[in-house]
Design an enzyme around this catalytic site. Structure first.
Site, PDB file in Angstrom:
ATOM      1  N   TYR A 192      19.604  20.525   7.801  1.00  0.00           N
ATOM      2  CA  TYR A 192      20.503  19.355   6.860  1.00  0.00           C
ATOM      3  C   TYR A 192      22.150  19.485   7.357  1.00  0.00           C
ATOM      4  O   TYR A 192      22.961  19.881   6.922  1.00  0.00           O
ATOM      5  CB  TYR A 192      20.309  18.696   5.460  1.00  0.00           C
ATOM      6  CG  TYR A 192      18.282  19.171   5.122  1.00  0.00           C
ATOM      7  CD1 TYR A 192      17.796  18.673   6.654  1.00  0.00           C
ATOM      8  CD2 TYR A 192      18.055  19.111   3.893  1.00  0.00           C
ATOM      9  CE1 TYR A 192      16.275  19.251   6.092  1.00  0.00           C
ATOM     10  CE2 TYR A 192      16.902  19.512   3.550  1.00  0.00           C
ATOM     11  CZ  TYR A 192      15.922  19.248   4.750  1.00  0.00           C
ATOM     12  OH  TYR A 192      14.243  19.229   4.479  1.00  0.00           O
ATOM     13  N   PRO A 206       8.499  11.517  -0.411  1.00  0.00           N
ATOM     14  CA  PRO A 206       7.601  11.963  -1.235  1.00  0.00           C
ATOM     15  C   PRO A 206       7.356  10.342  -1.794  1.00  0.00           C
ATOM     16  O   PRO A 206       6.550   9.915  -2.928  1.00  0.00           O
ATOM     17  CB  PRO A 206       7.701  11.953  -2.561  1.00  0.00           C
ATOM     18  CG  PRO A 206       9.570  11.963  -2.093  1.00  0.00           C
ATOM     19  CD  PRO A 206       9.545  12.335  -0.985  1.00  0.00           C
ATOM     20  N   GLY A 254       9.410   2.146   3.760  1.00  0.00           N
ATOM     21  CA  GLY A 254       9.267   1.346   4.726  1.00  0.00           C
ATOM     22  C   GLY A 254       7.678   2.121   5.541  1.00  0.00           C
ATOM     23  O   GLY A 254       7.331   1.506   6.153  1.00  0.00           O
ATOM     24  N   LEU A 259      -1.724  -3.107   1.236  1.00  0.00           N
ATOM     25  CA  LEU A 259      -2.548  -2.619  -0.363  1.00  0.00           C
ATOM     26  C   LEU A 259      -1.873  -2.223  -0.958  1.00  0.00           C
ATOM     27  O   LEU A 259      -1.058  -2.041  -2.010  1.00  0.00           O
ATOM     28  CB  LEU A 259      -3.733  -2.242   0.665  1.00  0.00           C
ATOM     29  CG  LEU A 259      -4.960  -2.140  -0.777  1.00  0.00           C
ATOM     30  CD1 LEU A 259      -5.376  -3.405  -1.438  1.00  0.00           C
ATOM     31  CD2 LEU A 259      -6.221  -1.297  -0.503  1.00  0.00           C
TER      32      LEU A 259
END
Length: 245
Positions: free
Chosen positions: A29, A175, A179, A184
């Site tokens: 990262y 989590p 997007g 549903l």
């Protein structure tokens, strides 16, 4: 580097203020930027705060994630993380992603050696299948699995079931299903969020927490406001009807 370094530091300090005691990062990262920011902002670390990091992926460019599970790379990656995080021992070190060129037993075997040497307290794995997990559990105790899992993507349901059964922490990345194109799922989240007067992100996190007692979501954020909203999910209790919806 973050677009707003001062806000990144505020997020870290506010997380600790909110009693967050587990922070997940990785040498990839940035690369290396997140680990450095955590140490610069929070070291010396508050008692009880667990900094978990990962090794086994490299970043040749912003768009590239390349697996490297060679034992020599993982050893060097762990040593680098120890220095950047200003730690003598990493409480949870995770193998970031299986390398198709290296058997998982060889990669995790090196983490087992680092554990024996006292440089790692606990070993975790990330992006593992049930088969891969069972193979490496014969080498060293595995305390956590970090796989992609959310209300819209449940491909790791079998891994979660194994972790729940065996008491292994399950750490879902991505989590909040940001997007998601599944209408549903989106409609269900929005309806429950409206009913409770909270954000859809809180509902997505509360759904995860209700799924299993070993669930440890790690929503990422660069803003204090979003951090506070995410942490609020811990106090949101969903009914059986909410969960079914």
């Amino acid at each position: 580097e973050p677009r707003d370094p001062a806000e990144a530091r505020r997020v870290l300090r506010r997380a600790v203020d909110l009693s967050v005691n587990f922070i997940d990062t990785a040498d990839a990262y940035g690369p290396e930027v997140n680990e450095r920011l955590i140490a610069e902002t929070l070291h010396p670390y508050p008692r009880g705060l667990v900094i978990a990091t990962k090794g086994g992926q490299t970043r040749p460019s912003a768009a590239q994630w390349v697996q490297d599970g060679r034992p020599e790379h993982l050893r060097a990656a762990c040593e680098g993380s120890l220095k950047r995080l200003k730690l003598e021992r990493i409480d949870l070190y995770q193998f970031h992603w299986p390398d198709p060129k290296v058997p998982v037993e060889e990669s995790v075997g090196e983490l087992a050696r680092l554990r024996t040497e006292g440089k790692i307290r606990h070993v975790g794995v990330s992006n593992f299948s049930v088969d891969e997990l069972q193979r490496v559990r014969r080498i060293v105790p595995i305390v956590s699995v970090q796989n992609r899992y959310n209300v819209a993507d449940r491909a790791s349901e079998d891994v979660l079931a194994l972790c729940t059964r065996e008491g292994i922490a399950f750490i879902p990345w991505a989590p909040i299903a940001r997007g998601s194109t599944e209408k549903l799922v989106s409609d269900g989240l929005e309806a429950v969020a409206k009913q409770h007067g909270v954000s859809v992100f809180q509902v997505a996190l509360a759904w995860l927490l209700a799924k299993s007692p070993v669930m440890l979501p790690i929503p990422g954020t660069s803003s204090v406001a979003h951090l506070e909203d995410n942490v609020g999910a811990a106090g949101l209790k969903l009914s059986a009807e909410d969960l079914a919806r």
